[in-house]
Design an enzyme around this catalytic site. Structure first.
Site, PDB file in Angstrom:
ATOM      1  N   LYS A 119      -1.378   4.504  -3.122  1.00 27.26           N
ATOM      2  CA  LYS A 119      -2.754   4.956  -3.376  1.00 27.26           C
ATOM      3  C   LYS A 119      -3.353   5.633  -2.152  1.00 27.26           C
ATOM      4  O   LYS A 119      -4.359   6.337  -2.270  1.00 27.26           O
ATOM      5  CB  LYS A 119      -3.634   3.790  -3.817  1.00 27.26           C
ATOM      6  CG  LYS A 119      -3.365   3.371  -5.241  1.00 27.26           C
ATOM      7  CD  LYS A 119      -4.342   2.314  -5.705  1.00 27.26           C
ATOM      8  CE  LYS A 119      -4.101   1.978  -7.170  1.00 27.26           C
ATOM      9  NZ  LYS A 119      -5.046   0.933  -7.623  1.00 27.26           N
ATOM     10  N   ASP A 133      -0.779  -8.580 -10.345  1.00 28.80           N
ATOM     11  CA  ASP A 133      -1.635  -7.396 -10.298  1.00 28.80           C
ATOM     12  C   ASP A 133      -2.648  -7.413 -11.445  1.00 28.80           C
ATOM     13  O   ASP A 133      -3.861  -7.262 -11.238  1.00 28.80           O
ATOM     14  CB  ASP A 133      -0.747  -6.150 -10.375  1.00 28.80           C
ATOM     15  CG  ASP A 133      -1.477  -4.837 -10.211  1.00 28.80           C
ATOM     16  OD1 ASP A 133      -2.507  -4.798  -9.515  1.00 28.80           O
ATOM     17  OD2 ASP A 133      -1.001  -3.826 -10.774  1.00 28.80           O
ATOM     18  N   HIS A 169       6.010  -1.641 -10.405  1.00 24.57           N
ATOM     19  CA  HIS A 169       5.011  -2.671 -10.719  1.00 24.57           C
ATOM     20  C   HIS A 169       4.110  -2.350 -11.915  1.00 24.57           C
ATOM     21  O   HIS A 169       3.364  -3.215 -12.373  1.00 24.57           O
ATOM     22  CB  HIS A 169       4.191  -3.061  -9.481  1.00 24.57           C
ATOM     23  CG  HIS A 169       3.145  -2.072  -9.076  1.00 24.57           C
ATOM     24  ND1 HIS A 169       3.418  -0.967  -8.285  1.00 24.57           N
ATOM     25  CD2 HIS A 169       1.820  -2.021  -9.343  1.00 24.57           C
ATOM     26  CE1 HIS A 169       2.306  -0.291  -8.086  1.00 24.57           C
ATOM     27  NE2 HIS A 169       1.318  -0.912  -8.711  1.00 24.57           N
ATOM     28  N   HIS A 170       4.202  -1.144 -12.461  1.00 19.53           N
ATOM     29  CA  HIS A 170       3.467  -0.820 -13.694  1.00 19.53           C
ATOM     30  C   HIS A 170       4.403  -0.641 -14.891  1.00 19.53           C
ATOM     31  O   HIS A 170       3.949  -0.221 -15.959  1.00 19.53           O
ATOM     32  CB  HIS A 170       2.600   0.432 -13.516  1.00 19.53           C
ATOM     33  CG  HIS A 170       1.331   0.164 -12.776  1.00 19.53           C
ATOM     34  ND1 HIS A 170       0.279  -0.540 -13.317  1.00 19.53           N
ATOM     35  CD2 HIS A 170       0.949   0.487 -11.516  1.00 19.53           C
ATOM     36  CE1 HIS A 170      -0.699  -0.623 -12.432  1.00 19.53           C
ATOM     37  NE2 HIS A 170      -0.318  -0.014 -11.330  1.00 19.53           N
ATOM     38  N   HIS A 219       2.317  -3.219  -2.734  1.00 18.82           N
ATOM     39  CA  HIS A 219       2.597  -2.598  -4.035  1.00 18.82           C
ATOM     40  C   HIS A 219       1.765  -1.346  -4.321  1.00 18.82           C
ATOM     41  O   HIS A 219       2.226  -0.447  -5.005  1.00 18.82           O
ATOM     42  CB  HIS A 219       2.448  -3.621  -5.175  1.00 18.82           C
ATOM     43  CG  HIS A 219       1.037  -3.904  -5.587  1.00 18.82           C
ATOM     44  ND1 HIS A 219       0.200  -4.734  -4.862  1.00 18.82           N
ATOM     45  CD2 HIS A 219       0.318  -3.456  -6.638  1.00 18.82           C
ATOM     46  CE1 HIS A 219      -0.973  -4.791  -5.462  1.00 18.82           C
ATOM     47  NE2 HIS A 219      -0.933  -4.023  -6.545  1.00 18.82           N
ATOM     48  N   ASP A 220       0.565  -1.255  -3.805  1.00 11.54           N
ATOM     49  CA  ASP A 220      -0.307  -0.107  -4.067  1.00 11.54           C
ATOM     50  C   ASP A 220      -0.432   0.841  -2.871  1.00 11.54           C
ATOM     51  O   ASP A 220      -1.347   1.663  -2.825  1.00 11.54           O
ATOM     52  CB  ASP A 220      -1.712  -0.577  -4.462  1.00 11.54           C
ATOM     53  CG  ASP A 220      -1.864  -0.848  -5.951  1.00 11.54           C
ATOM     54  OD1 ASP A 220      -1.021  -0.371  -6.736  1.00 11.54           O
ATOM     55  OD2 ASP A 220      -2.829  -1.532  -6.324  1.00 11.54           O
ATOM     56  N   HIS A 229       0.826   6.994  -7.920  1.00 10.84           N
ATOM     57  CA  HIS A 229       0.816   6.123  -6.746  1.00 10.84           C
ATOM     58  C   HIS A 229       2.083   5.268  -6.659  1.00 10.84           C
ATOM     59  O   HIS A 229       2.512   4.904  -5.574  1.00 10.84           O
ATOM     60  CB  HIS A 229      -0.444   5.243  -6.700  1.00 10.84           C
ATOM     61  CG  HIS A 229      -0.398   4.021  -7.554  1.00 10.84           C
ATOM     62  ND1 HIS A 229      -0.687   4.035  -8.905  1.00 10.84           N
ATOM     63  CD2 HIS A 229      -0.099   2.730  -7.257  1.00 10.84           C
ATOM     64  CE1 HIS A 229      -0.580   2.817  -9.390  1.00 10.84           C
ATOM     65  NE2 HIS A 229      -0.212   1.997  -8.411  1.00 10.84           N
TER      66      HIS A 229
END
Length: 145
Positions: free
Chosen positions: A47, A126, A97-98, A43-44, A72
């Protein structure tokens, strides 16, 4: 990713474990659970395109810096959708996801049913993992004093 930022690497593993647990409790199929686990671990991944100085900054981020950190999600989506064999749902989860149920998330301010269900599970995992890390750090600081 581990070379780039140790916290992000460990965070992704933790989110993967928590999301998989939640997916199991929700009764997801083996295929959905497999996709969820992969999505949570990746998911990240966006970054990796964020400058290390921003990821490791200890002070308050400027508005410009925070906007770059928020990218990201888009970077991860672009990266994952370009990899043959990665299901589109994995890239979508990295993108969303955010996002938040009330539309206050990013990058697209999506609401409720417009957010992919695996993205919602990863979002919960998360936040839970990040908050757990903060509580651990606070307890450790009190112990050291």
């Amino acid at each position: 990713m581990q070379e780039k930022n140790e916290y992000t690497y460990k965070h992704n593993i933790g989110v993967g474990i928590i999301a998989t647990y939640l997916g199991t409790k929700l009764g997801l199929s083996k295929e959905s659970l497999s996709d969820l686990t992969m999505a949570a671990i990746l998911h990240d991944v966006g970054k990796t395109r964020i400058p290390e100085r921003l990821l490791e900054k200890t002070g308050k981020l400027t508005a410009t810096e925070y906007d770059e950190i928020k990218r990201h999600t888009i970077y991860g989506y672009e990266l994952l959708k370009s990899i043959p064999g990665i299901p589109p749902s994995i890239a979508l989860t990295a993108l969303q996801h955010h996002e938040r149920e009330d539309g206050q998330g990013y990058p697209h301010k999506l609401k409720g049913s417009n957010i992919y269900y695996l993205s919602k599970i990863v979002a919960i995992a998360d936040v839970f993992h990040a908050c757990h890390q903060i509580v651990f750090i606070i307890r450790l600081c009190h112990f050291i004093r």
